[in-house]
Scaffold this active site. Structure first.
Site, PDB file in Angstrom:
ATOM      1  N   ASP A   1      79.468  73.077  58.084  1.00  0.00           N
ATOM      2  CA  ASP A   1      80.328  72.142  58.995  1.00  0.00           C
ATOM      3  C   ASP A   1      81.385  71.523  58.018  1.00  0.00           C
ATOM      4  O   ASP A   1      82.043  70.515  58.218  1.00  0.00           O
ATOM      5  CB  ASP A   1      79.492  70.871  59.597  1.00  0.00           C
TER       6      ASP A   1
ATOM      7  N   LYS B   1      84.990  75.112  58.300  1.00  0.00           N
ATOM      8  CA  LYS B   1      85.594  76.694  58.272  1.00  0.00           C
ATOM      9  C   LYS B   1      86.242  77.173  59.421  1.00  0.00           C
ATOM     10  O   LYS B   1      87.126  78.074  59.292  1.00  0.00           O
ATOM     11  CB  LYS B   1      84.092  77.587  58.113  1.00  0.00           C
TER      12      LYS B   1
ATOM     13  N   GLY C   1      78.328  76.284  64.468  1.00  0.00           N
ATOM     14  CA  GLY C   1      79.162  75.736  65.621  1.00  0.00           C
ATOM     15  C   GLY C   1      80.309  75.627  64.824  1.00  0.00           C
ATOM     16  O   GLY C   1      80.692  74.688  64.067  1.00  0.00           O
TER      17      GLY C   1
ATOM     18  N   GLN D   1      77.402  78.640  58.202  1.00  0.00           N
ATOM     19  CA  GLN D   1      76.487  77.728  57.256  1.00  0.00           C
ATOM     20  C   GLN D   1      77.350  77.453  55.912  1.00  0.00           C
ATOM     21  O   GLN D   1      78.692  77.476  56.178  1.00  0.00           O
ATOM     22  CB  GLN D   1      75.242  78.335  57.116  1.00  0.00           C
TER      23      GLN D   1
HETATM   24  P1  GDP Z   1      82.330  74.490  60.543  1.00  0.00           P
HETATM   25  O1  GDP Z   1      81.239  74.626  61.286  1.00  0.00           O
HETATM   26  O2  GDP Z   1      82.453  74.594  59.233  1.00  0.00           O
HETATM   27  O3  GDP Z   1      83.602  75.391  61.436  1.00  0.00           O
HETATM   28  O4  GDP Z   1      82.769  72.916  60.679  1.00  0.00           O
HETATM   29  P2  GDP Z   1      82.472  72.090  62.230  1.00  0.00           P
HETATM   30  O5  GDP Z   1      83.490  72.663  63.245  1.00  0.00           O
HETATM   31  O6  GDP Z   1      81.230  72.140  62.725  1.00  0.00           O
HETATM   32  O7  GDP Z   1      82.789  70.686  61.785  1.00  0.00           O
HETATM   33  C1  GDP Z   1      84.085  70.238  61.545  1.00  0.00           C
HETATM   34  C2  GDP Z   1      84.743  69.114  62.392  1.00  0.00           C
HETATM   35  O8  GDP Z   1      85.775  68.567  61.764  1.00  0.00           O
HETATM   36  C3  GDP Z   1      85.233  69.866  63.608  1.00  0.00           C
HETATM   37  O9  GDP Z   1      85.266  68.880  64.658  1.00  0.00           O
HETATM   38  C4  GDP Z   1      86.695  69.999  63.354  1.00  0.00           C
HETATM   39  O10 GDP Z   1      87.417  69.952  64.481  1.00  0.00           O
HETATM   40  C5  GDP Z   1      86.842  68.576  62.582  1.00  0.00           C
HETATM   41  N1  GDP Z   1      87.785  68.720  61.593  1.00  0.00           N
HETATM   42  C6  GDP Z   1      88.087  69.906  60.642  1.00  0.00           C
HETATM   43  N2  GDP Z   1      89.069  69.603  59.822  1.00  0.00           N
HETATM   44  C7  GDP Z   1      89.460  68.406  59.865  1.00  0.00           C
HETATM   45  C8  GDP Z   1      90.247  67.488  59.182  1.00  0.00           C
HETATM   46  O11 GDP Z   1      90.905  67.738  58.037  1.00  0.00           O
HETATM   47  N3  GDP Z   1      90.203  66.134  59.500  1.00  0.00           N
HETATM   48  C9  GDP Z   1      89.590  65.722  60.518  1.00  0.00           C
HETATM   49  N4  GDP Z   1      89.486  64.322  61.045  1.00  0.00           N
HETATM   50  N5  GDP Z   1      88.711  66.669  61.248  1.00  0.00           N
HETATM   51  C10 GDP Z   1      88.715  67.886  60.927  1.00  0.00           C
HETATM   52  P1  IMO Z   2      78.005  76.047  60.616  1.00  0.00           P
HETATM   53  O1  IMO Z   2      78.427  77.362  60.520  1.00  0.00           O
HETATM   54  C1  IMO Z   2      75.126  72.972  59.517  1.00  0.00           C
HETATM   55  C2  IMO Z   2      70.936  73.987  59.306  1.00  0.00           C
HETATM   56  C3  IMO Z   2      70.133  73.442  60.150  1.00  0.00           C
HETATM   57  C4  IMO Z   2      68.611  73.477  59.523  1.00  0.00           C
HETATM   58  C5  IMO Z   2      68.796  74.645  58.772  1.00  0.00           C
HETATM   59  C6  IMO Z   2      68.138  75.861  59.462  1.00  0.00           C
HETATM   60  O2  IMO Z   2      78.400  75.326  61.797  1.00  0.00           O
HETATM   61  O3  IMO Z   2      78.419  75.335  59.266  1.00  0.00           O
HETATM   62  P2  IMO Z   2      68.328  77.339  61.436  1.00  0.00           P
HETATM   63  O4  IMO Z   2      68.633  77.023  62.692  1.00  0.00           O
HETATM   64  O5  IMO Z   2      69.600  78.096  60.948  1.00  0.00           O
HETATM   65  O6  IMO Z   2      67.070  78.137  60.981  1.00  0.00           O
HETATM   66  O7  IMO Z   2      68.346  75.749  60.756  1.00  0.00           O
HETATM   67  O8  IMO Z   2      70.112  74.942  58.723  1.00  0.00           O
HETATM   68  N1  IMO Z   2      72.072  74.702  59.854  1.00  0.00           N
HETATM   69  C7  IMO Z   2      73.246  74.244  59.811  1.00  0.00           C
HETATM   70  N2  IMO Z   2      73.924  72.881  59.430  1.00  0.00           N
HETATM   71  N3  IMO Z   2      76.171  73.812  59.868  1.00  0.00           N
HETATM   72  C8  IMO Z   2      75.592  74.796  60.503  1.00  0.00           C
HETATM   73  O9  IMO Z   2      76.259  76.115  60.775  1.00  0.00           O
HETATM   74  C9  IMO Z   2      74.120  75.174  60.543  1.00  0.00           C
HETATM   75  N4  IMO Z   2      73.550  76.341  60.720  1.00  0.00           N
HETATM   76  C10 IMO Z   2      72.225  75.898  60.328  1.00  0.00           C
HETATM   77  O10 IMO Z   2      70.374  72.206  60.664  1.00  0.00           O
HETATM   78  O11 IMO Z   2      68.720  72.298  58.488  1.00  0.00           O
HETATM   79 MG    MG Z   3      79.752  73.754  62.291  1.00  0.00          MG
END
Ligand code: GDP
Ligand code: IMO
Ligand code: MG
Length: 424
Positions: free
Chosen positions: A13, A16, A40, A224
């Site tokens: 998260d 990316k 996600g 991840q």
């Molecule tokens: P990922 O799994 O690495 O793609 O990250 P996620 O999408 O799960 O979580 C990142 C969250 O932060 C998302 O809701 C993005 O829309 C948001 N986001 C990304 N970059 C920024 C930023 O620079 N500032 C803020 N406020 N939100 C951001």
């Molecule tokens: P993105 O790509 C954050 C975490 C789960 C748990 C562990 C194992 O959005 O960054 P799993 O279901 O993969 O067997 O769970 O990994 N986990 C993540 N945490 N972002 C993710 O993906 C994750 N995918 C798995 O919360 O701790």
């Molecule tokens: Mg994510």
């Protein structure tokens, strides 16, 4: 321009999805190399929000070929739903999406096994997303998995699925006293999914090999993060694939030298979802503040993310094992208004300070972080586009992080929209 691999440097998260979407404009191919619908990735483009789980975050760029590589585990239910959602938003999903015939398929028994293992785990609970990821990779390693290519052939699917359902049912019964799953409806359902997936199914190893030979620009998308990598992450509190840059080659079938440069993504603070050690975690009001301001709730499960300070010890390790050439620092805007910003610079354990990230979680769980404090800023930085526009203390914070990690921060994200980037 050389190929590039996007890797999360924390526990997922890091943002990316946004970075892949932004950079994909300059690439011909975006190839996802591991993970499954546990991921996600949120992309905000032209005021619209997309949450991607299996489909590469390059899908919003019409000229980009998106590849779901052989290292990914695919839940057809999640995949087909995602395709429909994108089409509902007017995004074309056709020839621009290729799915590897070598990728493994997630079945209902994988999700059920994930749930049962978590529920019976007690202290061994991982806090998985319950998307069947671990059990599907288990079958892959045990050589009993069913691949997308098998799904394309009725007789093969029928034969392999029959063996698997019978085997899983014996396990369910013996270990958990759970009623058996029915084979016939599952087969019928997956045959239907197969037909809907068929137009996208390709030998993506061959496709990517050719693209590479032709000099096409390839962006590798990791899901991840390095700290959730099955080999170098905080085992057993990890996901079941190689999320680090090492997975990019094996998860696409391209040679390691094709991977090119590595761009590590890290938040300006740190989050983690699920169980496992998190030395710089803040369990107080500051942690709540980060969660609220950063919108730190899982994009897949909606679970509140655990929040804490930037951990330079963990980052240094993650950047080293992934060979990060440069970093993107995301969500710096979230720190606005915090008076004193902490950064973990060492771990104290048993009367000594660790310089290096330890291999075992027992050691890690016993650590107390050594934190340094940095002055914050109050100005809204979300409209800044150049480094010089950032407040002095924000610039100092960024410069300190790159010194502590030893890797340059080439750009800084200050909002969820595509344009909210500060370039240096
Ligand atoms: P990922 O799994 O690495 O793609 O990250 P996620 O999408 O799960 O979580 C990142 C969250 O932060 C998302 O809701 C993005 O829309 C948001 N986001 C990304 N970059 C920024 C930023 O620079 N500032 C803020 N406020 N939100 C951001
Ligand atoms: P993105 O790509 C954050 C975490 C789960 C748990 C562990 C194992 O959005 O960054 P799993 O279901 O993969 O067997 O769970 O990994 N986990 C993540 N945490 N972002 C993710 O993906 C994750 N995918 C798995 O919360 O701790
Ligand atoms: Mg994510």
């Amino acid at each position: 321009m050389s190929n590039l691999c996007i890797v999360g440097l924390q526990w997922g998260d890091e943002g990316k999805g946004k970075i892949v979407d932004t950079l994909s404009a300059g690439f011909d191919v975006v190839a996802r190399y591991q993970g499954g619908s546990n991921a996600g990735h949120t992309v905000v483009a032209d005021g619209r929000k997309f949450v991607l789980h299996l489909i590469p975050s390059g899908i919003l760029r019409a000229n980009c070929l998106c590849v779901i590589g052989n290292g990914v585990v695919i839940d057809p239910v999640a995949l087909l739903q995602e395709i429909e959602e994108l089409r509902g938003h007017g995004i074309a999903v056709g020839e621009n999406l290729a799915i590897s015939d070598r990728a493994h398929v997630v079945f209902p028994y994988h999700k059920e096994m994930d749930r049962l293992q978590e529920e019976s785990g007690g202290s061994g609970k991982i806090g998985t997303t319950q998307r069947g990821i671990g059990p599907c990779y288990t079958d892959k390693a045990a050589r009993v998995g069913i691949r997308v290519g098998d799904l394309m052939d009725r007789a093969t699917l029928e034969r392999k699925l029959r063996v698997n359902v019978a085997q899983k049912n014996r396990l369910f019964e013996a270990l958990y006293g759970r009623a058996p799953m029915s084979f016939d409806p599952m087969l019928a359902q997956y045959l239907e999914y197969a037909e809907r997936m068929r137009p996208h199914v390709k030998d993506t190893v061959d496709l990517l090999t050719q693209a590479y030979a032709e000099g096409k620009r390839i962006l590798f998308e990791g899901a991840q993060g390095v700290m959730l990598d099955i080999d170098v992450g905080t085992y057993p509190y990890i996901s079941s694939s190689n999320a680090g840059a090492g997975g990019a080659a094996s998860g696409t079938g391209l040679p390691p030298k094709a991977v090119g440069r590595v761009l590590g993504i890290t938040k300006a603070y740190c989050t983690r979802v699920g169980q496992g050690p998190f030395p710089t975690e803040l369990t107080d009001a500051l942690g709540d503040q980060l969660r609220q301001r950063g919108g730190e709730y899982g994009a897949t499960t909606g679970r509140p993310r655990r929040c804490g300070w930037f951990d330079a010890v963990a980052l240094r390790y993650a950047a080293a094992v992934s060979g990060a050439d440069e970093m993107v620092l995301t969500k710096l805007d979230v720190l606005t208004g915090i008076e004193k910003i902490g950064v973990g610079v060492g771990y104290r354990v048993g009367g000594r300070t660790l310089e290096r990230f330890p291999a075992g979680v027992d050691m890690l769980e016993g650590c107390t972080p050594v934190c340094r404090e940095f002055a914050g800023w109050t100005e809204d930085i979300s409209a800044c586009r150049s480094f010089g526009e950032l407040p002095r203390t924000a610039r100092e914070y960024v410069e300190t992080l790159e010194k502590l990690v030893g890797v340059r921060i080439g750009s800084i994200s200050v909002g969820n929209a595509r344009e909210a980037m500060v370039r240096r």
